[in-house]
Design a protein around this motif. Structure first.
Motif, PDB file in Angstrom:
ATOM      1  N   LEU A  15      25.991  27.308  22.201  1.00  0.00           N
ATOM      2  CA  LEU A  15      27.164  27.458  21.479  1.00  0.00           C
ATOM      3  C   LEU A  15      28.519  27.058  22.168  1.00  0.00           C
ATOM      4  O   LEU A  15      29.255  26.660  21.644  1.00  0.00           O
ATOM      5  CB  LEU A  15      27.159  29.091  20.917  1.00  0.00           C
ATOM      6  N   ARG A  20      27.047  23.885  16.676  1.00  0.00           N
ATOM      7  CA  ARG A  20      27.270  24.649  15.708  1.00  0.00           C
ATOM      8  C   ARG A  20      25.480  25.197  15.248  1.00  0.00           C
ATOM      9  O   ARG A  20      25.552  26.265  14.483  1.00  0.00           O
ATOM     10  CB  ARG A  20      27.980  24.232  14.300  1.00  0.00           C
ATOM     11  N   GLU A  23      24.544  28.436  16.668  1.00  0.00           N
ATOM     12  CA  GLU A  23      25.141  29.627  15.944  1.00  0.00           C
ATOM     13  C   GLU A  23      24.443  30.081  14.928  1.00  0.00           C
ATOM     14  O   GLU A  23      24.203  31.116  14.587  1.00  0.00           O
ATOM     15  CB  GLU A  23      26.649  29.407  15.486  1.00  0.00           C
ATOM     16  N   THR A  65      31.995  34.286  18.976  1.00  0.00           N
ATOM     17  CA  THR A  65      31.602  32.879  18.764  1.00  0.00           C
ATOM     18  C   THR A  65      32.786  31.910  18.741  1.00  0.00           C
ATOM     19  O   THR A  65      32.610  30.773  19.273  1.00  0.00           O
ATOM     20  CB  THR A  65      30.739  32.624  17.641  1.00  0.00           C
TER      21      THR A  65
END
Length: 187
Positions: A15, A20, A23, A65
């Motif tokens: 991440l 992506r 995630e 994140t």
């Protein structure tokens, strides 16, 4: 705490690199633990708090994140940072609520059974946050112990793992920090 430590750590590193897809894979591995931490936090809040655990988790996860600067060490580090972020969200919420609801009476909060006796919940959260900031200047680890125990609901072993020290050290730091906070918040 659920999930494979190696898998969570690997996904956090991916991440950070901008992957992506990591995630998407990370969410199911950490969501239930984040929700548990949020639920613990919100149980300490006023009944019918405007923040719900899911909203707190979502806000914390977005902040977690989005920050590509964090050098994720492992799963425990992720949840320790999560607790810090949830603390900040709750403090911000308390500041906003305090500004909007001056004079309202809120339920008392307790830091391990009644360290915080005042009835105004927003002011208590702010006072605790300020006291923890002062404690961090004196002893950073003790401040983190309180944050992880109180805000994340971690036990001695989980806190010890997150901070890389023994459970005995955590017990001692927790006892000393609680006494210091009681003195600070009783003035």
């Amino acid at each position: 705490m659920g999930g494979d430590r190696g898998e969570v750590t690997d996904l956090l590193l991916e991440l950070k690199r901008g992957n992506r897809e990591a995630e998407t894979q990370l969410i199911p591995l950490v969501y239930s633990e984040l929700h548990r931490i949020a639920s613990i936090q919100l149980r300490k809040e006023v009944p019918h708090h405007s923040l719900q655990p899911t909203a707190l988790v979502n806000e914390a996860y977005i902040r977690l994140t989005a920050n590509r600067q964090v050098d994720w060490q492992n799963r425990s580090h992720f949840f320790a940072v999560s607790a810090t972020i949830m603390r900040r969200i709750l403090v911000d919420h308390a500041r906003n609520a305090g500004a909007q609801k001056r004079g309202d009476r809120w339920d008392a909060v307790s830091l391990n059974d009644a360290i915080l006796p005042a009835p105004d919940r927003a002011s208590e959260i702010l006072a605790l946050d300020e006291a923890l900031t002062r404690l961090a200047k004196l002893d950073q680890r003790q401040s983190k112990v309180v944050e992880l125990r109180f805000f994340a609901g971690m036990n001695d072993e989980e806190t010890a793992n997150a901070l890389g020290v023994s459970s005995r050290t955590i017990k001692r730091d927790w006892r000393i920090a609680r006494a210091w906070l009681f003195k600070e918040l009783s003035c």
